[in-house]
Design a protein around this motif. Structure first.
Motif, short mmCIF file in Angstrom:
data_model
loop_
_atom_site.label_atom_id
_atom_site.label_comp_id
_atom_site.label_asym_id
_atom_site.label_seq_id
_atom_site.Cartn_x
_atom_site.Cartn_y
_atom_site.Cartn_z
N ILE A 64 -0.97 -0.15 4.25
CA ILE A 64 -0.44 0.43 3.03
C ILE A 64 -1.54 0.66 2.00
O ILE A 64 -1.53 1.65 1.27
CB ILE A 64 0.68 -0.46 2.46
N GLN B 91 -2.94 4.01 2.20
CA GLN B 91 -2.02 5.14 2.13
C GLN B 91 -1.82 5.60 0.69
O GLN B 91 -2.04 4.84 -0.25
CB GLN B 91 -0.65 4.74 2.71
N TRP C 266 0.95 7.20 -2.26
CA TRP C 266 2.33 6.82 -2.61
C TRP C 266 3.35 7.56 -1.73
O TRP C 266 4.30 6.94 -1.25
CB TRP C 266 2.60 7.12 -4.08
N ALA D 180 3.48 5.79 1.68
CA ALA D 180 3.95 4.41 1.64
C ALA D 180 5.40 4.30 1.19
O ALA D 180 6.15 3.45 1.67
CB ALA D 180 3.06 3.60 0.70
N ASP E 136 -0.42 0.83 -2.36
CA ASP E 136 -0.91 2.16 -2.01
C ASP E 136 -1.92 2.63 -3.05
O ASP E 136 -1.97 2.12 -4.18
CB ASP E 136 0.26 3.14 -1.91
#
Length: 248
Positions: free
Chosen positions: A20, A23, A25, A28, A146
């Motif tokens: 995460i 990643q 937003w 995630a 994230d």
């Protein structure tokens, strides 16, 4: 909020981001449990910033000089700007900011009511010690978020200048009257205990947040790591006490 010396040492920040934490937003947030945890986190942060604004504006009334009053007013404005950033982010992800903050209002209000300073110096110590403990906690969590959310959280944890201001004023007061040291040290220890208890209560009451902390959503946390996290926060508190010229 601020962590003037960024004293906590977070292993996750030193290593390459994975899962995460690597990643954005949009990716995630496809996980509804992660999304709920982040909304909780942003809601808690937003109410904390709003409360910090209110408290600094109130503390300005205790300021001994006009210059001190102006400094606190400037810091209060910075806290309100942080609140606005969080408010805008919640709106942008189609969440109601008021609804996101509401679950955390009572716990934070209770904390501030139980730790109301009796004078100017206690108010400075509270802002420096109490707010920094909260900032350390959020900074630890941010390392597992994230990329978009992490950037926002770290930006609202930027130092408003209150840390250095508090250290300067408190150290000067203790040098002028060393008897103040004992009273302020006791006060800071009480703040530490209340702040940690309050943080633990907030997390325990919110399933998404507690799951995040023990590794069910964001990467890297487990029960042992939670213990290490609170140890790092405690160590940072000890360093801040030394900066104030107080015994931990």
């Amino acid at each position: 909020m601020e962590t003037p010396d960024h004293a906590t040492e977070n292993p996750a920040e030193a290593s390459a981001a994975t899962g995460i934490a690597a990643q954005d937003w949009a990716t995630a947030a496809a996980d509804p449990q992660y999304r709920a945890a982040v909304v909780d986190l942003l809601g808690a942060l937003a109410y904390g910033e709003l409360a910090a604004f209110e408290r600094l504006a109130e503390d300005a009334k205790l300021a001994p000089t006009l210059g001190d009053k102006a400094e606190l007013a400037k810091m209060a404005a910075a806290e309100f700007h942080h609140f606005e950033q969080l408010n805008q982010r919640l709106t942008a992800v189609d969440e109601d900011p008021t609804a996101a903050m509401e679950p955390f209002a009572k716990a934070l209000d209770d904390f501030h009511r139980q730790t109301a300073p009796s004078d100017w110096l206690e108010g400075l110590v509270k802002a420096y010690v109490g707010d920094s403990i909260a900032s350390d906690f959020y900074r630890e969590v941010a390392a597992r978020l994230d990329t978009d959310t992490r950037s926002l959280v770290l930006s609202v944890l930027d130092d408003t200048g209150h840390g250095n201001f508090a250290v300067e004023k408190v150290r000067a007061a203790i040098e002028a009257d060393p008897r103040l040291g004992g009273r302020l040290a006791l006060w800071a220890r009480r703040l530490m205990g209340e702040a940690l208890s309050q943080a633990q209560r907030v997390v325990a009451d919110r399933d998404a947040l507690s799951t995040m902390l023990v590794g069910g959503v964001a990467d890297g946390f487990d029960l042992a790591e939670v213990g290490r996290m609170f140890s790092r926060i405690t160590e940072a508190h000890t360093k801040r006490m030394a900066a104030l010229g107080l015994a931990a």
